[in-house]
Design an enzyme around this catalytic site. Structure first.
Site, PDB file in Angstrom:
ATOM      1  CD  GLU A 212      16.856   6.882  42.414  1.00  0.00           C
ATOM      2  OE1 GLU A 212      17.601   7.250  43.346  1.00  0.00           O
ATOM      3  OE2 GLU A 212      16.528   7.632  41.483  1.00  0.00           O
ATOM      4  CB  CYS A 246      19.600   4.941  50.336  1.00  0.00           C
ATOM      5  SG  CYS A 246      18.297   6.124  49.990  1.00  0.00           S
TER       6      CYS A 246
HETATM    7  P1  NAD Z   1      18.148  -5.580  47.676  1.00  0.00           P
HETATM    8  O1  NAD Z   1      18.886  -5.227  46.434  1.00  0.00           O
HETATM    9  O2  NAD Z   1      18.539  -6.764  48.433  1.00  0.00           O
HETATM   10  O3  NAD Z   1      16.590  -5.769  47.360  1.00  0.00           O
HETATM   11  C1  NAD Z   1      15.837  -4.791  46.685  1.00  0.00           C
HETATM   12  C2  NAD Z   1      14.748  -5.463  45.899  1.00  0.00           C
HETATM   13  O4  NAD Z   1      15.326  -6.323  44.916  1.00  0.00           O
HETATM   14  C3  NAD Z   1      13.806  -6.330  46.742  1.00  0.00           C
HETATM   15  O5  NAD Z   1      12.475  -6.086  46.322  1.00  0.00           O
HETATM   16  C4  NAD Z   1      14.253  -7.742  46.421  1.00  0.00           C
HETATM   17  O6  NAD Z   1      13.202  -8.689  46.490  1.00  0.00           O
HETATM   18  C5  NAD Z   1      14.728  -7.610  44.991  1.00  0.00           C
HETATM   19  N1  NAD Z   1      15.746  -8.626  44.663  1.00  0.00           N
HETATM   20  C6  NAD Z   1      16.565  -9.288  45.503  1.00  0.00           C
HETATM   21  N2  NAD Z   1      17.353 -10.148  44.824  1.00  0.00           N
HETATM   22  C7  NAD Z   1      17.014 -10.026  43.519  1.00  0.00           C
HETATM   23  C8  NAD Z   1      17.466 -10.630  42.315  1.00  0.00           C
HETATM   24  N3  NAD Z   1      18.419 -11.559  42.328  1.00  0.00           N
HETATM   25  N4  NAD Z   1      16.909 -10.224  41.154  1.00  0.00           N
HETATM   26  C9  NAD Z   1      15.952  -9.282  41.134  1.00  0.00           C
HETATM   27  N5  NAD Z   1      15.483  -8.685  42.241  1.00  0.00           N
HETATM   28  C10 NAD Z   1      16.007  -9.042  43.418  1.00  0.00           C
HETATM   29  O7  NAD Z   1      18.225  -4.247  48.541  1.00  0.00           O
HETATM   30  P2  NAD Z   1      17.716  -4.043  50.019  1.00  0.00           P
HETATM   31  O8  NAD Z   1      18.585  -4.802  50.940  1.00  0.00           O
HETATM   32  O9  NAD Z   1      16.243  -4.230  50.067  1.00  0.00           O
HETATM   33  O10 NAD Z   1      17.992  -2.477  50.199  1.00  0.00           O
HETATM   34  C11 NAD Z   1      19.170  -1.972  50.727  1.00  0.00           C
HETATM   35  C12 NAD Z   1      19.996  -1.315  49.649  1.00  0.00           C
HETATM   36  O11 NAD Z   1      19.197  -0.415  48.914  1.00  0.00           O
HETATM   37  C13 NAD Z   1      21.116  -0.492  50.227  1.00  0.00           C
HETATM   38  O12 NAD Z   1      22.257  -0.671  49.446  1.00  0.00           O
HETATM   39  C14 NAD Z   1      20.598   0.934  50.089  1.00  0.00           C
HETATM   40  O13 NAD Z   1      21.594   1.917  50.025  1.00  0.00           O
HETATM   41  C15 NAD Z   1      19.817   0.852  48.834  1.00  0.00           C
HETATM   42  N6  NAD Z   1      18.806   1.891  48.787  1.00  0.00           N
HETATM   43  C16 NAD Z   1      18.906   2.868  47.861  1.00  0.00           C
HETATM   44  C17 NAD Z   1      17.971   3.876  47.846  1.00  0.00           C
HETATM   45  C18 NAD Z   1      18.012   5.007  46.847  1.00  0.00           C
HETATM   46  O14 NAD Z   1      17.054   5.745  46.789  1.00  0.00           O
HETATM   47  N7  NAD Z   1      19.066   5.152  46.088  1.00  0.00           N
HETATM   48  C19 NAD Z   1      16.935   3.862  48.768  1.00  0.00           C
HETATM   49  C20 NAD Z   1      16.878   2.838  49.681  1.00  0.00           C
HETATM   50  C21 NAD Z   1      17.807   1.842  49.690  1.00  0.00           C
END
Ligand code: NAD
Length: 461
Positions: A212, A246
């Protein structure tokens, strides 16, 4: 939690699963009830944590993080029996006489990784599907919402057997350690950049994934739509959670001659929501951290601000902002904004607007405000997005009957309501043949001439 502990946790969940801990509907119902109790009993603490992390107004936090998940739990509780029932299907003449059934079966042990913007909902809504379908689950909340992460991890540890459900605090390194273990399903919500890393890690173990992700959600306004209604609905979707949603409308395309009038209506809508100074409104949220605030500040630096733009670094505050005359190629029109800034861009023809939308990678949501049925059909047919709301923003994710998910750059797979149960279930096909009747021509030596065989097939199919 270190690597050994994580490995032990996953091993424990595998044993719990293979020991049948999630097999019966009773166990799954009990798990859902426990989750419901966790939300009820922990509500005040969770709301306080969301306030600390994101300055979330209580009403927004309650509706979008708690009530939303409670709705998913209530539906799963009510429908669990019918969703879990094996579905009878026809099997055709080749296996006659036989019966066919499709059993929804749990994958086993699921990993659910969440982002910071809706740090509860985006972990717990998929979790409802995982538990209802009979999986065990490990949750990894976002380290960027530390108060919520800490509270959730503690509440889960207090209520649940870690063999069934556990939550692990930590950042990217912890997520990497978790991804190094073999899970049976991975459900990830977050950025497209990390989504790619998650999918690559999942590939090592051939683990199926739901991703997602984010993207730039277009919002398109047609001529003839009531501007005041459009302004209120767009302002609500854009500035809910200070734009850190999002499915928030990312940018607005509007008929050239309506730009000024629409911006006036938008500013009026914001004034009616948050008053003259949104900073002092209890109903307007804050930016998650300084890094994101700086990123957003950079996006509007030097831009032509129609209104808003005020920043209070101490409070991590960015006012609801609209930006006009954004030049092509500017980051505001290329990167996901993910904050309370709405770039507006005028268009002359609908085709031109669609061309602009289709130039960017597939978004998670598309919004079209129009009273013209033909144009609505055209926009839906000639664009691609995870979902669409016509004449509104965000509300397409609310009915559990509508699966929610992205496409291409905005992700793969979907959930909410029954779709969550289906996501965390495999379709296991079971054919049961009668011991009695045999089709004689099935076994070698094949003596029936092919022509006769074809005639028989044509006769019975
Ligand atoms: P992010 O990708 O930075 O982090 C998400 C999760 O991934 C966190 O739990 C983080 O600890 C983990 N993570 C970070 N680096 C990682 C790595 N190298 N390997 C594995 N896991 C890792 O995202 P964010 O900044 O928390 O969220 C914002 C983004 O999420 C935006 O792009 C937004 O559009 C998207 N989003 C999508 C939805 C949806 O339902 N499609 C909902 C909310 C947010």
């Amino acid at each position: 939690m270190n690597g050994d502990n994580i490995a032990g946790l996953v091993r424990g969940q595998r044993e719990f699963f293979s020991g049948g801990g999630t097999r019966g509907l009773e166990a799954r119902t009990e798990a859902l009830d426990k989750l419901q109790r966790l939300l009820r009993e922990g509500e005040a603490e969770l709301l306080a944590a969301l306030k600390a992390d994101l300055g979330k107004p209580e009403t927004e936090a309650y509706l979008s993080e708690i009530a939303f998940v409670e709705g998913e739990i209530a539906l799963a509780r009510k429908k669990l029996k019918s969703w879990s029932r094996p579905r009878r299907v026809r099997t055709g003449w080749l296996t006659f006489p036989a019966s066919g059934r499709i059993y929804p079966s749990p994958y086993g042990t699921a990993l659910i990784i969440g982002p910071w913007n809706y740090p509860l909902q985006l972990l717990l809504a998929p979790l409802v599907g995982a538990l209802a379908a009979g999986n065990t689950a490990v949750l990894k909340p976002s380290e960027l919402a530390p108060a919520t992460s800490r509270t959730l991890v503690r509440l889960i540890a207090e209520k649940f057997d870690p063999g069934l459900l556990a939550a692990v605090e930590g950042g990217a390194e912890t997520a990497r350690q978790l991804l190094g273990e073999k899970f049976d399903y991975i459900f990830y919500t977050g950025s497209s950049r990390v989504g790619r890393l998650v999918m690559a890690a999942a590939a090592e173990n051939l683990t199926p994934v739901t991703l997602e992700l984010g993207g730039k959600n277009p919002c398109l306004l047609d001529r003839g739509f009531d501007l005041k209604t459009a302004a209120r609905r767009i302002a609500w979707g854009k500035f809910f959670n200070a734009g850190q949603t999002c499915v928030a409308p990312d940018y607005l395309l509007l008929p050239r001659e309506l730009e000024s009038r629409f911006l006036e209506e938008l500013e009026a809508a914001i004034g009616s929501f948050y008053g003259d100074d949104p900073r002092s409104s209890p109903d307007y949220g804050r930016i998650i951290n300084e890094k994101h605030l700086n990123r957003l500040a950079g996006l509007i630096e030097g831009a032509e601000i129609a209104f808003g733009g005020e920043i209070d670094r101490g409070q991590k505050y960015l006012a609801p902002t609209a930006v006009r005359k954004v030049p092509d190629g500017h980051s505001l029109l290329e990167e996901e904004v993910f904050g309370p800034i709405l770039p507006v861009r005028p268009y002359d023809t609908l085709d031109e607007a669609l061309e602009f939308i289709n130039r960017l990678p597939c978004p998670l949501a598309l919004y079209f405000f129009s009273t013209d049925r033909k144009k609505r059909k055209k926009v839906i047919a000639e664009s691609i997005s995870g979902g669409v709301a016509v004449n509104d923003t965000i509300s397409q994710i609310l009915p559990p009957s509508l699966p929610f998910g992205g496409v291409g750059e905005s992700g793969m797979g979907s959930y909410h309501g029954r779709a969550s149960f289906e996501t965390f279930s495999r379709h296991r096909s079971v054919l049961t043949r009668s011991p009695r009747f045999e089709l004689p021509f099935r076994y070698p030596p094949y003596r029936t001439p092919l022509k006769t065989l074809k005639n028989i097939i044509n006769l019975i199919k």
